[in-house]
Motif scaffolding. Structure first.
Motif, PDB file in Angstrom:
ATOM      1  N   LYS A 192       5.742 -13.989  -2.764  1.00 36.43           N
ATOM      2  CA  LYS A 192       6.240 -14.486  -1.479  1.00 36.43           C
ATOM      3  C   LYS A 192       7.196 -13.476  -0.826  1.00 36.43           C
ATOM      4  O   LYS A 192       7.195 -13.327   0.395  1.00 36.43           O
ATOM      5  CB  LYS A 192       6.945 -15.831  -1.685  1.00 36.43           C
ATOM      6  CG  LYS A 192       7.277 -16.506  -0.374  1.00 36.43           C
ATOM      7  CD  LYS A 192       7.877 -17.873  -0.584  1.00 36.43           C
ATOM      8  CE  LYS A 192       8.304 -18.430   0.767  1.00 36.43           C
ATOM      9  NZ  LYS A 192       9.207 -19.543   0.639  1.00 36.43           N
ATOM     10  N   GLN A 193       7.980 -12.759  -1.626  1.00 36.36           N
ATOM     11  CA  GLN A 193       8.904 -11.764  -1.074  1.00 36.36           C
ATOM     12  C   GLN A 193       8.139 -10.622  -0.397  1.00 36.36           C
ATOM     13  O   GLN A 193       8.567 -10.114   0.645  1.00 36.36           O
ATOM     14  CB  GLN A 193       9.824 -11.193  -2.178  1.00 36.36           C
ATOM     15  CG  GLN A 193      10.768 -12.202  -2.762  1.00 36.36           C
ATOM     16  CD  GLN A 193      10.150 -13.029  -3.899  1.00 36.36           C
ATOM     17  OE1 GLN A 193       8.947 -13.032  -4.115  1.00 36.36           O
ATOM     18  NE2 GLN A 193      10.988 -13.750  -4.611  1.00 36.36           N
ATOM     19  N   VAL A 194       7.018 -10.226  -0.986  1.00 38.91           N
ATOM     20  CA  VAL A 194       6.190  -9.178  -0.391  1.00 38.91           C
ATOM     21  C   VAL A 194       5.631  -9.662   0.941  1.00 38.91           C
ATOM     22  O   VAL A 194       5.672  -8.941   1.950  1.00 38.91           O
ATOM     23  CB  VAL A 194       5.050  -8.755  -1.351  1.00 38.91           C
ATOM     24  CG1 VAL A 194       4.056  -7.822  -0.660  1.00 38.91           C
ATOM     25  CG2 VAL A 194       5.607  -8.118  -2.609  1.00 38.91           C
ATOM     26  N   ILE A 195       5.146 -10.890   0.948  1.00 43.34           N
ATOM     27  CA  ILE A 195       4.612 -11.464   2.185  1.00 43.34           C
ATOM     28  C   ILE A 195       5.709 -11.526   3.240  1.00 43.34           C
ATOM     29  O   ILE A 195       5.482 -11.197   4.412  1.00 43.34           O
ATOM     30  CB  ILE A 195       3.986 -12.850   1.936  1.00 43.34           C
ATOM     31  CG1 ILE A 195       2.763 -12.727   1.026  1.00 43.34           C
ATOM     32  CG2 ILE A 195       3.628 -13.546   3.254  1.00 43.34           C
ATOM     33  CD1 ILE A 195       1.630 -11.875   1.567  1.00 43.34           C
ATOM     34  N   GLY A 196       6.910 -11.920   2.848  1.00 46.72           N
ATOM     35  CA  GLY A 196       8.029 -11.976   3.793  1.00 46.72           C
ATOM     36  C   GLY A 196       8.310 -10.624   4.424  1.00 46.72           C
ATOM     37  O   GLY A 196       8.530 -10.527   5.643  1.00 46.72           O
ATOM     38  N   THR A 197       8.277  -9.580   3.619  1.00 46.06           N
ATOM     39  CA  THR A 197       8.496  -8.222   4.128  1.00 46.06           C
ATOM     40  C   THR A 197       7.382  -7.820   5.091  1.00 46.06           C
ATOM     41  O   THR A 197       7.639  -7.252   6.166  1.00 46.06           O
ATOM     42  CB  THR A 197       8.570  -7.213   2.962  1.00 46.06           C
ATOM     43  OG1 THR A 197       9.683  -7.567   2.134  1.00 46.06           O
ATOM     44  CG2 THR A 197       8.727  -5.795   3.457  1.00 46.06           C
ATOM     45  N   LEU A 198       6.143  -8.133   4.733  1.00 46.66           N
ATOM     46  CA  LEU A 198       5.015  -7.797   5.594  1.00 46.66           C
ATOM     47  C   LEU A 198       5.065  -8.585   6.901  1.00 46.66           C
ATOM     48  O   LEU A 198       4.772  -8.033   7.969  1.00 46.66           O
ATOM     49  CB  LEU A 198       3.697  -8.053   4.869  1.00 46.66           C
ATOM     50  CG  LEU A 198       3.426  -7.145   3.667  1.00 46.66           C
ATOM     51  CD1 LEU A 198       2.206  -7.630   2.899  1.00 46.66           C
ATOM     52  CD2 LEU A 198       3.268  -5.698   4.098  1.00 46.66           C
ATOM     53  N   VAL A 199       5.452  -9.838   6.831  1.00 46.29           N
ATOM     54  CA  VAL A 199       5.589 -10.644   8.053  1.00 46.29           C
ATOM     55  C   VAL A 199       6.680 -10.042   8.933  1.00 46.29           C
ATOM     56  O   VAL A 199       6.510  -9.946  10.158  1.00 46.29           O
ATOM     57  CB  VAL A 199       5.853 -12.122   7.730  1.00 46.29           C
ATOM     58  CG1 VAL A 199       6.256 -12.902   8.971  1.00 46.29           C
ATOM     59  CG2 VAL A 199       4.617 -12.760   7.084  1.00 46.29           C
ATOM     60  N   ASP A 200       7.793  -9.609   8.338  1.00 46.47           N
ATOM     61  CA  ASP A 200       8.851  -8.940   9.113  1.00 46.47           C
ATOM     62  C   ASP A 200       8.284  -7.720   9.846  1.00 46.47           C
ATOM     63  O   ASP A 200       8.554  -7.520  11.038  1.00 46.47           O
ATOM     64  CB  ASP A 200       9.993  -8.483   8.204  1.00 46.47           C
ATOM     65  CG  ASP A 200      10.832  -9.623   7.649  1.00 46.47           C
ATOM     66  OD1 ASP A 200      10.756 -10.755   8.177  1.00 46.47           O
ATOM     67  OD2 ASP A 200      11.561  -9.378   6.662  1.00 46.47           O
ATOM     68  N   GLU A 201       7.508  -6.900   9.127  1.00 47.58           N
ATOM     69  CA  GLU A 201       6.916  -5.707   9.733  1.00 47.58           C
ATOM     70  C   GLU A 201       5.961  -6.084  10.868  1.00 47.58           C
ATOM     71  O   GLU A 201       6.012  -5.485  11.953  1.00 47.58           O
ATOM     72  CB  GLU A 201       6.152  -4.891   8.685  1.00 47.58           C
ATOM     73  CG  GLU A 201       7.033  -4.198   7.671  1.00 47.58           C
ATOM     74  CD  GLU A 201       6.232  -3.464   6.604  1.00 47.58           C
ATOM     75  OE1 GLU A 201       5.012  -3.222   6.792  1.00 47.58           O
ATOM     76  OE2 GLU A 201       6.827  -3.121   5.563  1.00 47.58           O
ATOM     77  N   LEU A 202       5.098  -7.058  10.608  1.00 48.85           N
ATOM     78  CA  LEU A 202       4.126  -7.466  11.625  1.00 48.85           C
ATOM     79  C   LEU A 202       4.797  -8.121  12.821  1.00 48.85           C
ATOM     80  O   LEU A 202       4.334  -7.968  13.956  1.00 48.85           O
ATOM     81  CB  LEU A 202       3.081  -8.401  11.003  1.00 48.85           C
ATOM     82  CG  LEU A 202       2.119  -7.719  10.027  1.00 48.85           C
ATOM     83  CD1 LEU A 202       1.343  -8.754   9.223  1.00 48.85           C
ATOM     84  CD2 LEU A 202       1.177  -6.790  10.777  1.00 48.85           C
ATOM     85  N   GLU A 203       5.898  -8.805  12.586  1.00 48.03           N
ATOM     86  CA  GLU A 203       6.651  -9.399  13.692  1.00 48.03           C
ATOM     87  C   GLU A 203       7.258  -8.290  14.554  1.00 48.03           C
ATOM     88  O   GLU A 203       7.174  -8.341  15.790  1.00 48.03           O
ATOM     89  CB  GLU A 203       7.735 -10.319  13.132  1.00 48.03           C
ATOM     90  CG  GLU A 203       8.322 -11.276  14.130  1.00 48.03           C
ATOM     91  CD  GLU A 203       9.182 -12.347  13.476  1.00 48.03           C
ATOM     92  OE1 GLU A 203       9.234 -13.450  14.049  1.00 48.03           O
ATOM     93  OE2 GLU A 203       9.798 -12.090  12.416  1.00 48.03           O
ATOM     94  N   ALA A 204       7.823  -7.270  13.905  1.00 50.59           N
ATOM     95  CA  ALA A 204       8.403  -6.144  14.645  1.00 50.59           C
ATOM     96  C   ALA A 204       7.336  -5.381  15.437  1.00 50.59           C
ATOM     97  O   ALA A 204       7.622  -4.848  16.507  1.00 50.59           O
ATOM     98  CB  ALA A 204       9.116  -5.202  13.681  1.00 50.59           C
ATOM     99  N   LEU A 205       6.098  -5.353  14.925  1.00 48.83           N
ATOM    100  CA  LEU A 205       5.005  -4.664  15.604  1.00 48.83           C
ATOM    101  C   LEU A 205       4.336  -5.534  16.673  1.00 48.83           C
ATOM    102  O   LEU A 205       3.464  -5.054  17.401  1.00 48.83           O
ATOM    103  CB  LEU A 205       3.946  -4.213  14.583  1.00 48.83           C
ATOM    104  CG  LEU A 205       4.378  -3.111  13.611  1.00 48.83           C
ATOM    105  CD1 LEU A 205       3.341  -2.950  12.502  1.00 48.83           C
ATOM    106  CD2 LEU A 205       4.592  -1.796  14.354  1.00 48.83           C
ATOM    107  N   GLY A 206       4.721  -6.797  16.753  1.00 45.41           N
ATOM    108  CA  GLY A 206       4.186  -7.686  17.783  1.00 45.41           C
ATOM    109  C   GLY A 206       2.905  -8.408  17.424  1.00 45.41           C
ATOM    110  O   GLY A 206       2.211  -8.918  18.313  1.00 45.41           O
TER     111      GLY A 206
END
Length: 153
Positions: free
Chosen positions: A71-85
């Motif tokens: 889940k922590q990995v997914i959270g990091t990836l979601v953060d990245e994808l959110e920053a990328l729009g």
């Protein structure tokens, strides 16, 4: 004369080697083509979210389960994808304590393009080996993947 382990692997690669070769080559082509179509910032690691994301949104816990990532990995990836729009977090209407990861218009565009690219890649494989052989291959691979997932539960 003994044959080295690496020579045996090259002559008759095991399931792990073959699946990795397919995965990495598929990812390389997919993300190259996505970049050509307006999504140059995406990386294969983002597939752990994007490949499993529902158009209506998904909980991070479900993305983690489906992708096999923590889940922590997914959270990091979601953060990245959110920053990328590509995604945004919204309250889950079923449970206000939970958040949904929801694709933005940019994310929906990526999902449509990714589906089309993968369908094109699969068509090419089916043409190369024959449609019946490819259908059998996918069925067997689906069953092997299912069995392997069961083995680790």
């Amino acid at each position: 004369m003994t044959i080295s382990r690496s020579a045996r692997k090259r002559a008759d690669p095991d399931l792990g080697v073959l699946s990795a070769q397919v995965l990495f080559a598929l990812q390389k082509e997919l993300f190259r083509r996505l970049a050509e179509q307006g999504h140059p910032d995406l990386r294969p690691r983002h597939g752990a979210v994007l490949a499993y994301l529902d158009a209506e949104g998904s909980r991070a816990t479900e993305l983690a389960f489906q992708s096999g990532q923590h889940k922590q990995v997914i959270g990091t990836l979601v953060d990245e994808l959110e920053a990328l729009g590509y995604v945004q977090r919204r309250p889950d209407p079923q449970d206000r304590r939970a958040k949904l990861v929801v694709p933005t218009e940019r994310g929906l565009d990526e999902m449509r393009r990714s589906d089309a690219i993968l369908a094109d890649i699969e068509r090419g494989h089916a043409e190369a080996v024959g449609a019946p052989a490819y259908a059998t291959f996918k069925d067997v691979l689906r069953r092997v993947a299912s069995r392997q997932r069961e083995e680790i539960r």
